[in-house]
Design a protein around this motif. Structure first.
Motif: not given
Length: 176
Positions: A114, A117-118, A121
């Motif tokens: 990841m 941003k992941q 999230q």
């Protein structure tokens, strides 16, 4: 021949530790279409191990090697789980030292890499599941929750794991 299934690494091709390329496996001496290119802790200089020789443990036996650094694995209840992880599971490629997570007395399965941003999230979508790992991230990098939400730390990589018993998601991070 069917591609082997790995309990703790369901998609080693996605994680790019097994690649599709012709190889003559140094363990079974068979021509294969897939080769391992992930971490393997051994004193031998060996390349091109096929997934089948990882799955049946013959690669680890032949080269007295481990596919995970045992010191970088969280503790689990069963020695059998540890044996399967370090001797019959393809690893993954971390930026620093790989670290294998656990849950429910067993190792989790690595599912993905990841970016920042992941990670943001994931923490937003699953705040209860990821709370302990999130707090560890804040501590490791000395950032506040506000900084986590508003800043971009592209030098941080995440590793996503899933518990095979309760489906809890776990992660850890490292940086380049």
């Amino acid at each position: 021949m069917n591609f082997p299934k790995f309990k703790y690494n369901a998609d080693p091709i996605k994680l790019k530790v097994i690649v599709q390329r012709k190889t003559c496996c140094p363990v079974c001496n068979k021509e294969r279409d897939y080769a391992y290119q992930g971490p393997f802790y051994t004193t031998a200089a060996v390349e091109g191990i096929c997934p089948w020789c990882i799955a049946d443990g013959s690669a680890a036996r032949k080269y007295d090697g481990d596919f995970q650094d045992i010191a970088s694995c969280e503790r689990v209840d069963s020695p059998g789980f540890l044996d399967e992880l370090i001797h019959r599971t393809p690893g993954f490629c971390g930026w620093q030292q790989e670290h294998w997570l656990s849950c429910c007395g067993d190792f989790c399965a690595i599912t993905d890499y990841m970016g920042w941003k992941q990670i943001q999230q994931l923490v937003e979508e699953f705040p209860e599941q990821t709370r302990a790992d999130f707090e560890q991230l804040l501590k490791d990098y000395r950032i506040s929750e506000h900084e986590f939400k508003t800043a971009s730390y592209d030098h941080i990589q995440g590793y996503l794991f899933k518990c095979m018993h309760c489906n809890n998601l776990r992660f850890y991070t490292d940086c380049d």
